[in-house]
Design a protein around this motif. Structure first.
Motif, short mmCIF file in Angstrom:
data_model
loop_
_atom_site.label_atom_id
_atom_site.label_comp_id
_atom_site.label_asym_id
_atom_site.label_seq_id
_atom_site.Cartn_x
_atom_site.Cartn_y
_atom_site.Cartn_z
N ASN A 1 5.97 15.91 -9.34
CA ASN A 1 6.12 16.60 -10.62
C ASN A 1 5.27 17.86 -10.67
N ALA A 2 4.03 17.77 -10.19
CA ALA A 2 3.12 18.92 -10.21
C ALA A 2 3.62 20.03 -9.27
N VAL A 3 4.03 19.65 -8.06
CA VAL A 3 4.51 20.63 -7.09
C VAL A 3 5.80 21.28 -7.59
N SER A 4 6.70 20.46 -8.12
CA SER A 4 7.95 20.99 -8.66
C SER A 4 7.69 21.99 -9.79
N LEU A 5 6.77 21.65 -10.65
CA LEU A 5 6.41 22.54 -11.76
C LEU A 5 5.82 23.85 -11.23
N ALA A 6 4.96 23.75 -10.21
CA ALA A 6 4.33 24.95 -9.65
C ALA A 6 5.34 25.85 -8.94
N LEU A 7 6.37 25.26 -8.35
CA LEU A 7 7.37 26.04 -7.60
C LEU A 7 8.50 26.58 -8.47
N ILE B 1 0.84 -1.21 0.00
CA ILE B 1 0.00 0.00 0.00
C ILE B 1 0.87 1.25 0.00
N CYS B 2 1.91 1.26 0.83
CA CYS B 2 2.82 2.41 0.86
C CYS B 2 3.56 2.55 -0.47
N GLY B 3 3.93 1.45 -1.09
CA GLY B 3 4.59 1.50 -2.40
C GLY B 3 3.70 2.16 -3.45
N ILE B 4 2.41 1.89 -3.38
CA ILE B 4 1.46 2.53 -4.29
C ILE B 4 1.38 4.03 -3.98
N ILE B 5 1.38 4.37 -2.70
CA ILE B 5 1.39 5.78 -2.30
C ILE B 5 2.68 6.45 -2.78
N PHE B 6 3.81 5.76 -2.64
CA PHE B 6 5.09 6.31 -3.11
C PHE B 6 5.02 6.61 -4.60
N PHE B 7 4.47 5.66 -5.37
CA PHE B 7 4.36 5.82 -6.82
C PHE B 7 3.49 7.03 -7.15
N ALA B 8 2.35 7.15 -6.49
CA ALA B 8 1.43 8.28 -6.72
C ALA B 8 2.08 9.60 -6.31
N THR B 9 2.90 9.57 -5.30
CA THR B 9 3.58 10.78 -4.84
C THR B 9 4.52 11.31 -5.92
N GLY B 10 5.04 10.44 -6.76
CA GLY B 10 5.88 10.87 -7.87
C GLY B 10 5.15 11.84 -8.79
N PRO C 1 8.65 28.58 -11.19
CA PRO C 1 8.73 30.01 -11.50
C PRO C 1 9.24 30.87 -10.35
N TYR C 2 9.16 30.35 -9.13
CA TYR C 2 9.61 31.09 -7.96
C TYR C 2 11.02 30.70 -7.54
N GLY C 3 11.65 29.83 -8.30
CA GLY C 3 12.99 29.36 -7.97
C GLY C 3 13.03 28.41 -6.79
N LEU C 4 11.89 27.79 -6.49
CA LEU C 4 11.80 26.92 -5.31
C LEU C 4 11.51 25.46 -5.65
N ALA C 5 11.78 25.06 -6.88
CA ALA C 5 11.51 23.68 -7.30
C ALA C 5 12.15 22.63 -6.38
N PRO C 6 13.37 22.86 -5.85
CA PRO C 6 13.96 21.85 -4.96
C PRO C 6 13.11 21.56 -3.71
N LEU C 7 12.25 22.49 -3.34
CA LEU C 7 11.40 22.27 -2.15
C LEU C 7 10.37 21.17 -2.35
N ALA C 8 10.07 20.83 -3.58
CA ALA C 8 9.06 19.79 -3.84
C ALA C 8 9.42 18.49 -3.15
N ASN C 9 10.68 18.10 -3.25
CA ASN C 9 11.13 16.87 -2.61
C ASN C 9 10.94 16.93 -1.10
N ASP C 10 11.29 18.06 -0.51
CA ASP C 10 11.20 18.20 0.94
C ASP C 10 9.75 18.26 1.42
N LEU C 11 8.90 18.90 0.65
CA LEU C 11 7.48 18.98 1.01
C LEU C 11 6.83 17.60 1.05
N LEU C 12 7.27 16.72 0.17
CA LEU C 12 6.61 15.43 0.01
C LEU C 12 7.37 14.26 0.62
N LEU C 13 8.54 14.51 1.16
CA LEU C 13 9.36 13.41 1.65
C LEU C 13 8.66 12.60 2.74
#
Length: 184
Positions: free
Chosen positions: A32-38, A19-28, A40-52
């Motif tokens: 991508n969406a969060v990274s794309l949204a961040l 179940i967690c593996g499926i959640i991990f896959f969906a989090t990918g 323009p503000y130069g904050l794309a690296p935060l996507a990983n930290d937000l979702l870790l």
């Protein structure tokens, strides 16, 4: 702390990991969406930290449920294998990261000598997982190229994410499973 694994516990650990593996896959996809949204503000690296916190949930959840050495590592490892086989965007690297995250969480339980599966355990696993995964990402993702203020923000965001998802949510799920007598 019990040292033996019943068939019921092995099956439950496997189901939680899947179940967690499926959640991990969906989090990918969410990453991508969060990274794309961040971006323009130069904050794309935060996507990983937000979702870790979502990506490490299997390990603390297994630790709080099974209360024995190896459970956090196994759950995170199996979850990462499931994510990879579902077609996760990082391929085999997913397993390496799963190993690192499983060890990071396991160290939090080691710090409490596998005696605190309470809120002290939540704090210990949050700290160990935050520090170890941040160091790993420092080398893997070249964090040394980032400005100090961004690194501080990333570390704090990572800590909060791991605390909420890997700590509080995992502990609450484990408590609910105990109350429902799914685990003994």
């Amino acid at each position: 702390m019990k040292n033996t694994w019943s068939l019921r516990n092995i099956i439950l650990l496997t189901l939680i990991s899947i179940i967690c593996g499926i959640i991990f896959f969906a989090t990918g996809f969410l990453y991508n969406a969060v990274s794309l949204a961040l971006t323009p503000y130069g904050l794309a690296p935060l996507a990983n930290d937000l979702l870790l916190g979502l990506w490490i949930m299997a390990a603390p959840l297994a630790g709080f449920i099974f209360k024995r050495p190896g459970a956090p590592f196994l759950a995170e490892m199996i979850g990462s294998i499931v994510e990879m086989f579902l077609g996760g965007q990082w391929g085999v690297e997913t397993i390496v990261t799963g190993i690192e995250q499983g060890i990071a969480t396991e160290l939090g339980f080691v710090a409490t000598k596998y005696k605190h599966f309470d809120w002290l355990g939540v704090i210990a696993t949050t700290i160990s997982t935050t520090v170890i995964t941040f160091i790993y990402d420092w080398f893997k993702n070249g964090y040394n190229a980032y400005a100090i203020h961004l690194l501080i923000i990333m570390f704090i965001v990572r800590f909060i994410s791991i605390f909420i998802f890997g700590g509080v949510l995992s502990k609450l799920i484990a408590n609910m499973l105990e109350k429902s007598h799914v685990i003994k």
